[in-house]
Design a protein around this motif. Structure first.
Motif, short mmCIF file in Angstrom:
data_model
loop_
_atom_site.label_atom_id
_atom_site.label_comp_id
_atom_site.label_asym_id
_atom_site.label_seq_id
_atom_site.Cartn_x
_atom_site.Cartn_y
_atom_site.Cartn_z
N ALA A 71 84.34 70.62 35.17
CA ALA A 71 84.87 69.54 34.34
C ALA A 71 85.01 69.99 32.90
CB ALA A 71 83.99 68.30 34.42
N GLY A 73 85.47 68.20 29.03
CA GLY A 73 85.33 66.94 28.33
C GLY A 73 86.11 66.93 27.03
N GLU A 98 84.92 55.26 35.87
CA GLU A 98 84.03 55.17 34.72
C GLU A 98 82.75 55.94 35.02
OE1 GLU A 98 81.98 51.82 31.79
OE2 GLU A 98 83.38 51.22 33.38
N GLY A 99 82.39 56.83 34.10
CA GLY A 99 81.17 57.59 34.27
C GLY A 99 79.94 56.70 34.26
N GLN A 103 75.49 59.99 33.69
CA GLN A 103 76.48 61.03 33.40
C GLN A 103 76.82 61.07 31.91
OE1 GLN A 103 79.48 59.71 36.19
NE2 GLN A 103 79.07 61.42 37.59
N ARG A 107 75.93 64.18 29.03
CA ARG A 107 76.98 64.79 28.20
C ARG A 107 76.85 64.41 26.73
NH1 ARG A 107 78.00 64.22 33.24
NH2 ARG A 107 79.61 65.39 34.37
N LEU A 112 82.55 57.26 28.81
CA LEU A 112 82.96 58.38 29.65
C LEU A 112 83.86 57.88 30.77
CD1 LEU A 112 82.66 61.38 30.60
CD2 LEU A 112 80.66 60.63 31.92
N ARG A 114 86.45 59.56 33.93
CA ARG A 114 86.70 60.80 34.65
C ARG A 114 87.94 60.61 35.53
NH1 ARG A 114 82.88 62.84 38.07
NH2 ARG A 114 82.71 64.86 37.03
N THR A 122 87.92 68.40 36.92
CA THR A 122 87.88 67.01 36.48
C THR A 122 88.02 66.93 34.97
OG1 THR A 122 86.49 66.37 38.35
CG2 THR A 122 86.48 64.90 36.44
N GLN A 123 88.87 66.02 34.51
CA GLN A 123 89.02 65.79 33.08
C GLN A 123 88.15 64.60 32.69
OE1 GLN A 123 91.16 68.08 31.24
NE2 GLN A 123 90.71 68.97 33.25
N GLU A 124 87.38 64.77 31.62
CA GLU A 124 86.46 63.73 31.18
C GLU A 124 86.85 63.28 29.77
OE1 GLU A 124 82.62 64.95 33.87
OE2 GLU A 124 82.50 65.34 31.71
N CYS A 126 85.99 61.06 26.47
CA CYS A 126 84.75 60.61 25.84
C CYS A 126 85.02 60.08 24.44
CB CYS A 126 83.74 61.75 25.72
SG CYS A 126 83.53 62.72 27.21
#
Length: 337
Positions: A71, A73, A98-99, A103, A107, A112, A114, A122-124, A126
């Motif tokens: 991933a 972020g 939704e993280g 999670q 981070r 967050l 995802r 995976t693109q996160e 934030c």
């Protein structure tokens, strides 16, 4: 569709953290702390974090078999830009999750989200990164982050136009320049994309004329930027002294002028430590093509015929499997380059 989803978020997006899955915690501990010189926090037996600055997390290592980046972020400056990006992704029917609170805490962020990214990374998304009160304990004097984000991610791809389209659609990424290079008879074209003043936050390398991917891992390398030339030189020396494999010696790139070297991580992808790249002036910059990756240096270190054959086998195997893409986010506004 909401008009706000179409207003540009360029400049409000920064590479914020990277999640790595590995079983090689002991080696990563030595590599990240003792060789590269980052601050390390041990969370439990299956989790470890590295810091570069006051933020709680820049690299999160979690136990698992991938030996790869799983991933990336992206820190967004404010909630308005965050919601613009979220709206773009949702409007195109791409699932957004939704993280969890756990999670987000791992981070070091408040919000967050995802969603799927190219090559299964995976693109996160934030906002509001949390800062640590614990003083930095690291061998380097510092790392350059701030408005430029923390460095860049380089990815090899058999579908470079789709990948370029993805980052343009989601983050309004702009093309900075190209590099054409021939390595061991293989012609490569590398696209460099920026989302802020950093020369590039994403590099996409493709084999010209062949739909193959010569790299096993999802990322080819990660980059972080040293605050001082002395930090780069000392980490280079430590990588050698501690017995980690060096991929490319110190050299200078043609396009961003960054001085750097490449070490091989315990998971197999490369880690670039750089110093003093140029900063883009949006009022004057025009994309161009450079011939060759480096003006000097960056010569291969070590390696063998067996390793080269393995790379060709990896490329051949990539012909039998379709690269993971996100078509709904990959098709608009980018010339067929």
């Amino acid at each position: 569709m909401n008009t706000a989803a179409h207003s540009s978020v360029f400049g409000a997006v920064h590479l914020g953290h990277v999640v790595i899955e590995t079983e090689r915690f002991a080696d990563w501990r030595r590599f990240g702390t003792d060789a590269i010189g980052m601050h390390r926090d041990e969370l439990d037996t299956g989790l470890m974090r590295f810091r570069l600055d006051e933020q709680e997390c820049r690299f999160l290592l979690q136990r698992g078999p991938a030996e790869d980046v799983v991933a990336t972020g992206w820190h967004v400056d404010d909630h308005a830009a965050f919601e613009q990006i979220e709206a773009r992704v949702r409007a195109r029917g791409v699932p957004v999750v939704e993280g969890t609170a756990e999670q987000a805490a791992l981070r070091g962020v408040e919000r967050l989200l995802r969603f799927p990214g190219p090559k299964g990374i995976t693109q996160e998304l934030c906002t509001t990164p949390l800062t640590s009160r614990e003083p930095l304990r690291m061998l380097a004097s510092g790392w350059v982050t701030g408005d430029s984000g923390m460095g860049h991610v380089a990815i090899t791809s058999a579908r470079p136009t789709l990948m370029h389209g993805y980052f343009h659609t989601v983050f309004d990424a702009r093309l900075t320049d190209y590099i054409d290079e021939t390595i061991s008879g293989v012609k490569l074209k590398i696209r460099f994309l920026r989302v802020n003043e950093r020369h590039h936050s994403i590099a996409i390398a493709a084999v010209r004329g062949l739909p193959i991917d010569p790299v096993r891992t999802r990322v080819q390398h990660l980059n972080i930027q040293a605050a001082r030339l002395d930090d780069l030189a000392r980490s280079y020396q430590r990588v050698h002294e501690l017995g980690f494999e060096m991929a490319l010696s110190v050299g200078q790139h043609t396009n961003d002028k960054e001085l750097s070297y490449y070490a091989r991580t315990p998971s197999g992808f490369e880690w670039e430590v750089g110093w003093n790249p140029i900063v883009i002036d949006e009022t004057t910059w025009e994309p161009s093509t450079h011939r060759g990756i480096s003006t000097w240096g960056h010569t291969p270190v070590g390696g063998s015929i067996i390793a080269k054959l393995d790379q060709f086998r990896t490329g051949a195997r990539s012909l039998t499997r379709r690269e993971k893409t996100v078509p709904a986010l990959s098709g608009t506004g980018v010339p067929d380059d």
